[in-house]
Design a protein around this motif. Structure first.
Motif, mmCIF file in Angstrom:
data_model
loop_
_atom_site.group_PDB
_atom_site.id
_atom_site.type_symbol
_atom_site.label_atom_id
_atom_site.label_comp_id
_atom_site.label_asym_id
_atom_site.label_seq_id
_atom_site.Cartn_x
_atom_site.Cartn_y
_atom_site.Cartn_z
ATOM 1 N N GLU A 80 -8.122 6.829 13.582
ATOM 2 C CA GLU A 80 -8.416 5.336 13.075
ATOM 3 C C GLU A 80 -7.323 5.208 11.906
ATOM 4 N N ALA A 81 -6.930 3.882 11.720
ATOM 5 C CA ALA A 81 -6.058 3.681 10.645
ATOM 6 C C ALA A 81 -6.320 4.443 9.152
ATOM 7 N N GLU A 82 -7.650 4.600 8.945
ATOM 8 C CA GLU A 82 -8.233 5.108 7.777
ATOM 9 C C GLU A 82 -8.129 6.781 7.735
ATOM 10 N N HIS A 83 -7.747 7.032 9.116
ATOM 11 C CA HIS A 83 -7.396 8.528 8.912
ATOM 12 C C HIS A 83 -5.818 8.843 8.706
ATOM 13 N N VAL A 84 -5.259 7.772 8.592
ATOM 14 C CA VAL A 84 -3.568 8.187 8.806
ATOM 15 C C VAL A 84 -3.120 7.766 7.245
ATOM 16 N N PHE A 85 -2.115 8.471 6.559
ATOM 17 C CA PHE A 85 -1.569 8.705 5.408
ATOM 18 C C PHE A 85 -0.255 8.745 5.401
ATOM 19 N N VAL A 86 0.569 7.648 5.362
ATOM 20 C CA VAL A 86 2.002 7.532 5.498
ATOM 21 C C VAL A 86 2.870 8.339 4.229
ATOM 22 N N ALA A 102 3.383 10.994 8.778
ATOM 23 C CA ALA A 102 1.872 10.967 8.421
ATOM 24 C C ALA A 102 1.061 11.929 8.249
ATOM 25 N N ILE A 103 0.265 11.861 7.530
ATOM 26 C CA ILE A 103 -0.855 12.897 7.483
ATOM 27 C C ILE A 103 -2.006 12.392 8.109
ATOM 28 N N ILE A 104 -2.632 13.184 9.124
ATOM 29 C CA ILE A 104 -3.929 12.623 9.798
ATOM 30 C C ILE A 104 -5.151 13.545 9.374
ATOM 31 N N THR A 105 -5.935 12.882 8.484
ATOM 32 C CA THR A 105 -7.280 13.628 8.446
ATOM 33 C C THR A 105 -8.391 12.950 8.383
ATOM 34 N N ARG A 106 -9.353 13.504 8.653
ATOM 35 C CA ARG A 106 -10.761 12.927 8.826
ATOM 36 C C ARG A 106 -11.658 13.294 7.615
ATOM 37 N N SER A 107 -11.195 14.207 6.410
ATOM 38 C CA SER A 107 -11.704 14.065 5.485
ATOM 39 C C SER A 107 -11.458 13.056 4.256
ATOM 40 N N ASN A 117 0.908 -1.167 0.059
ATOM 41 C CA ASN A 117 0.040 -0.007 0.074
ATOM 42 C C ASN A 117 0.850 1.271 0.182
ATOM 43 N N MET A 118 0.730 1.998 -0.984
ATOM 44 C CA MET A 118 1.664 3.268 -1.061
ATOM 45 C C MET A 118 1.364 4.300 -0.123
ATOM 46 N N TYR A 119 0.400 4.272 0.869
ATOM 47 C CA TYR A 119 0.385 5.261 1.688
ATOM 48 C C TYR A 119 0.312 4.708 3.068
ATOM 49 N N GLY A 120 0.943 3.657 3.294
ATOM 50 C CA GLY A 120 1.330 2.854 4.359
ATOM 51 C C GLY A 120 0.399 1.471 4.670
ATOM 52 N N SER A 121 1.207 0.524 5.177
ATOM 53 C CA SER A 121 0.347 -0.586 5.490
ATOM 54 C C SER A 121 -0.729 -0.523 6.387
ATOM 55 N N HIS A 122 -1.550 -1.357 6.650
ATOM 56 C CA HIS A 122 -2.659 -1.294 7.818
ATOM 57 C C HIS A 122 -2.222 -1.198 8.958
ATOM 58 N N PRO A 123 -1.493 -2.242 9.238
ATOM 59 C CA PRO A 123 -0.767 -2.227 10.647
ATOM 60 C C PRO A 123 -0.021 -1.178 11.016
ATOM 61 N N LEU A 124 0.888 -0.592 10.030
ATOM 62 C CA LEU A 124 1.809 0.729 10.451
ATOM 63 C C LEU A 124 0.694 1.831 10.713
#
Length: 465
Positions: free
Chosen positions: A129-135, A303-308, A103-110
Motif C-alpha cells: 500500500e502507499a503507506e508502506h512506500v517511502f520515496v 523507494a523504501i518499502i516497509t510495513r513497520s 510531501n518530502m517522502y513522496g506524493s500519495h499518487p506516486l
C-alpha cells in the motif's frame, strides 16, 4: 597549492595516493573539517575511481574513438530511446504545486503507483500500500537512511559477498556503521555463502564486541547478475529472525530478469515480499529504484518499502535531505499509471537484455574467457584469474604481490587500453581475479570493448606484465 589525487596500487592491493599538478584551486591542508569527512576522503571507492577515469577520457564512436569504454558502471542504455519517447510525450504542465514543497517522502499518487507496480511485478503475498512506500532520491539514499534508522554509530550490518560496492559508502559515510562481509566457502568462492557462514561471522563480530543490527541482501545479486536461490534466501531470512536482526533486501533489479537459466541451475527471482509466512515482516524492508529496472539513474528516484510503522516514522526526519523534485514525481506518476506502457516496456526490456546477454557471452566463449551464467540485471561476472595470476605489477618493492594487487594491476592495464571494467575488489569478492562486465549497451561498443579486453589478455599471456 594546486593538487589532484591519482591512484596507484601497492603489492598488498591497497590504493596509494599520488600528487600531481591540476589547474584547480583546493582548500589549504590546514582547513578544519570533521573526522568523519577526513575518513570519507581517505576511503577510495573503486567504482567511483573507474567512473572518474572514464569521464576524464570518455569513448565516443565518432569524436573520441580511442577514449575509455565504460562497461563498469551498471546502467541500462538499451531502452533509452523508449523511455525518452515516453517522457517527452507527457503533457504534464507545471502548476503551483510544482513550485511548492510537497510531501518530502513522496506524493500519495506516486507512492500508490509504486505500490501497485511492486505488488504486481514482485508477486507479493500481501498487497503493498502507499503507506508502506517511502520515496527517496536513489537507492543509495535508501540504504543510508535505513542504516541511520537501524544502527547507531559503530554498529554493524552483515552482507554476503560478493556484494555491490556502493553499500560501503551507503552504510558508512553518514551513518558510520560497520560492514561485516560474509564470505562464501572456499569450495565455491564466487557464489553467495551458506547460512552457516553468517553464524560464524556473527559469532566473530560479537566476540569483538561489535553489535550487528541488520543483514543487507542484494537480490538479484550485484555483481554476479544471478537470482538468489529460494532456499538460500529463506535461510537468510530465518537466520535474521532467530537473531533478531533486520533484513534490508535491495531488489533494484527485480524487474530485470530476462531468461530462465534453469539449465544452469538458476532459479526465478523471488522477492522477500513474496515469501509466504515471512518470519518477521516488521523487520523486513525492501529497496527498489527506477535507476535499474527503468534505466533512469539520472532521475535519482527510489523507494523504501516497509510495513513497520516505527521504521517508517523514524525515516521521516531524514526525508528533507533525500526528497525528489515535484516535477520528477509528477513525471514518474504519469509513466507508472500508464499500465500499457509499463507492461510493454518490461517485456521489451527483457527481450533486449536477453539478446545482449547472448551476444556478450558468445564473444566471451569464443575467446576462451570463463564466466558465471546469469539471468538478471545487465552484467556478467567473468573469471580472469588465469590472467591475474600471470600479471606482474610494476613495483620496486620486493614483497610478493598479492592476488588483489595483481587484479588491480590488470584493472589499471585495461584502463590504459581504453576499457573500464569493475574489478572484484570493488565488490568485496572473496577471491581476486573476477571482474563485472556490463552488457546493456550498444552492440558495436560492447564488441569493441571485448576486442580491447582480449588484446590486453593476450599481451599479459605473452609478456606477463
Amino acid at each position: 597549492m594546486r593538487l589532484r589525487l591519482t591512484l596507484a596500487v601497492d603489492l598488498n592491493g591497497r590504493l596509494k595516493q599520488k600528487k600531481s599538478k591540476l589547474r584547480v584551486h583546493t582548500m589549504s591542508s590546514t582547513t578544519n573539517i570533521s573526522r568523519r569527512a577526513e575518513e570519507n576522503l581517505a576511503t577510495e571507492n573503486l567504482l567511483w575511481t573507474g567512473i572518474r577515469k572514464f569521464m576524464s577520457n570518455p569513448f565516443h564512436a565518432e569524436t573520441n574513438k580511442n577514449g575509455i569504454i565504460n562497461l563498469g558502471t551498471a546502467e541500462n542504455k538499451i531502452m533509452a530511446e523508449v523511455m525518452l519517447d515516453k517522457l517527452n510525450s507527457l503533457s504534464q504542465p507545471f502548476t503551483l504545486d510544482t513550485l511548492q514543497y510537497g510531501n518530502m517522502y513522496g506524493s500519495h499518487p506516486l507512492r500508490a503507483a509504486i505500490a501497485a507496480l511492486i505488488t504486481k511485478g514482485f508477486h507479493t503475498v500481501e498487497p503493498v500500500e502507499a503507506e508502506h512506500v517511502f520515496v527517496v532520491n536513489g537507492a543509495g539514499s535508501a540504504v543510508n537512511n535505513l542504516t541511520m534508522v537501524l544502527c547507531d554509530e559503530g554498529e554493524a550490518v552483515m552482507i554476503p559477498a560478493p556484494f555491490y560496492g556502493g553499500f560501503n559508502p551507503d552504510a558508512k559515510n553518514a551513518a558510520r556503521a560497520t560492514i561485516v562481509p560474509v564470505p562464501s566457502s572456499s569450495e565455491d568462492p564466487d557464489s553467495l555463502p551458506p547460512v552457516s557462514a553468517f553464524r560464524t561471522a556473527l559469532a566473530k563480530a560479537r566476540s569483538e564486541n561489535i553489535t550487528v543490527r541488520a543483514i543487507i541482501l542484494c537480490s538479484p545479486n550485484n555483481p554476479t547478475g544471478r537470482t538468489v536461490p529460494r532456499a538460500l534466501l529463506r535461510s537468510y531470512i530465518e537466520f535474521a529472525n532467530e537473531e533478531g536482526l533486520h533484513v534490508v533486501s535491495d531488489e533494484v533489479y527485480g524487474l530485470s530478469v530476462y531468461r530462465d537459466g534453469s539449465a544452469e541451475g538458476l532459479e526465478p527471482f523471488e522477492s522477500v515480499l513474496a515469501i509466504r509466512d515471512l518470519p518477521d515482516p516488521e523487520r523486513t524492508h525492501v529497496v527498489w529504484s527506477f535507476s535499474k529496472d527503468f534505466g533512469m539513474s539520472g532521475m535519482r528516484s527510489a523507494a523504501i518499502i516497509t510495513r513497520s510503522t516505527r521504521v517508517f516514522n523514524a525515516l521521516k526526519p531524514l526525508a528533507p535531505f533525500t526528497a525528489i523534485p515535484r516535477v520528477i514525481e509528477e513525471a514518474l506518476t504519469s509513466m507508472l499509471t500508464d499500465e500499457h506502457f509499463v507492461t510493454s516496456y518490461k517485456a521489451e526490456n527483457s527481450k533486449r537484455l536477453s539478446a545482449c546477454y547472448d551476444y556478450v557471452t558468445s564473444l566471451l566463449q569464443s575467446n576462451g574467457i570463463p564466466f558465471k551464467p546469469a539471468n538478471a540485471a545487465f552484467f556478467v561476472w567473468i573469471d580472469l584469474r588465469r590472467w591475474t595470476d600471470a600479471i606482474v605489477p610494476a613495483s620496486t618493492d620486493s614483497v610478493q604481490p598479492t592476488g588483489r594487487a595483481k587484479e588491480l594491476a590488470l584493472f589499471e592495464r585495461l584502463i590504459d587500453a581504453g576499457l573500464y571494467l569493475a574489478p572484484g575488489a570493488a565488490f568485496e569478492s572473496p577471491e581476486s581475479g573476477w571482474f563485472r562486465v556490463v552488457f546493456a549497451a550498444d552492440r558495436n561498443v560492447v564488441g569493441l570493448a571485448i576486442e580491447r579486453l582480449v588484446k590486453v589478455l593476450k599481451d599479459v599471456e605473452n609478456a606477463g606484465l
